[in-house]
Write a protein that holds these residues in place. Sequence first.
Motif, PDB file in Angstrom:
ATOM      1  N   ASP A  56      -8.216  -1.589  -3.480  1.00 51.45           N
ATOM      2  CA  ASP A  56      -8.220  -3.033  -3.234  1.00 51.45           C
ATOM      3  C   ASP A  56      -7.312  -3.392  -2.064  1.00 51.45           C
ATOM      4  O   ASP A  56      -7.691  -4.173  -1.190  1.00 51.45           O
ATOM      5  CB  ASP A  56      -7.776  -3.778  -4.496  1.00 51.45           C
ATOM      6  CG  ASP A  56      -7.714  -5.284  -4.279  1.00 51.45           C
ATOM      7  OD1 ASP A  56      -8.724  -5.848  -3.790  1.00 51.45           O
ATOM      8  OD2 ASP A  56      -6.670  -5.880  -4.582  1.00 51.45           O
ATOM      9  N   ARG A  99       0.828  -1.210   0.000  1.00 53.56           N
ATOM     10  CA  ARG A  99       0.000   0.000   0.000  1.00 53.56           C
ATOM     11  C   ARG A  99       0.859   1.254   0.000  1.00 53.56           C
ATOM     12  O   ARG A  99       0.495   2.257  -0.604  1.00 53.56           O
ATOM     13  CB  ARG A  99      -0.918   0.013   1.222  1.00 53.56           C
ATOM     14  CG  ARG A  99      -2.054  -0.982   1.131  1.00 53.56           C
ATOM     15  CD  ARG A  99      -2.869  -1.041   2.398  1.00 53.56           C
ATOM     16  NE  ARG A  99      -3.382   0.270   2.779  1.00 53.56           N
ATOM     17  CZ  ARG A  99      -3.536   0.678   4.039  1.00 53.56           C
ATOM     18  NH1 ARG A  99      -3.215  -0.109   5.045  1.00 53.56           N
ATOM     19  NH2 ARG A  99      -4.016   1.867   4.298  1.00 53.56           N
ATOM     20  N   SER A 154      -3.896   1.631  -3.371  1.00 50.74           N
ATOM     21  CA  SER A 154      -5.070   1.250  -4.155  1.00 50.74           C
ATOM     22  C   SER A 154      -6.210   0.925  -3.204  1.00 50.74           C
ATOM     23  O   SER A 154      -5.986   0.549  -2.049  1.00 50.74           O
ATOM     24  CB  SER A 154      -4.774   0.054  -5.064  1.00 50.74           C
ATOM     25  OG  SER A 154      -4.726  -1.132  -4.319  1.00 50.74           O
TER      26      SER A 154
END
Length: 138
Positions: free
Chosen positions: A56, A49, A54
């Motif tokens: 997701d 991350r 993102s």
Amino acid sequence: MYEPIRSKSVHSTMAGTPCDFPHRSREEELDIQLAGHLAALLAVTDELRALAPSADLDTAAERLAAQVARLRGGRTPLRAAPATAGDPDALHRRAHTLAGRALVVAASRADTAAAILAAERMDAHAAGAGPKTLSPAR
């Protein structure tokens, strides 16, 4: 020819006494293993991350943290500050491996929610690492 044993066996004297150290059941041991694998997967997810944010990965991190907290009796997992540099392909491979380990343990303890999450993360990290990096060796 042989002299008879004059003292009691250590095993027979210990059988009737209560233990002075705690024992965990198989389920408790599997919970500890699964929480550890998911916490390691959460750490790698946090590193990914930091490299490439993102939605997701944010959702996956929240779901992983919730599963770890559930397995640890409500204690939230510690979250370290992720590194800002690294190889995303190597991180995806590591996350794929950790998700696979978590899937095996989740399946052995019949934890459907954790197994589904681990399988989803395996698929996501296999796609993130690229087709050549996770192919079986020949």
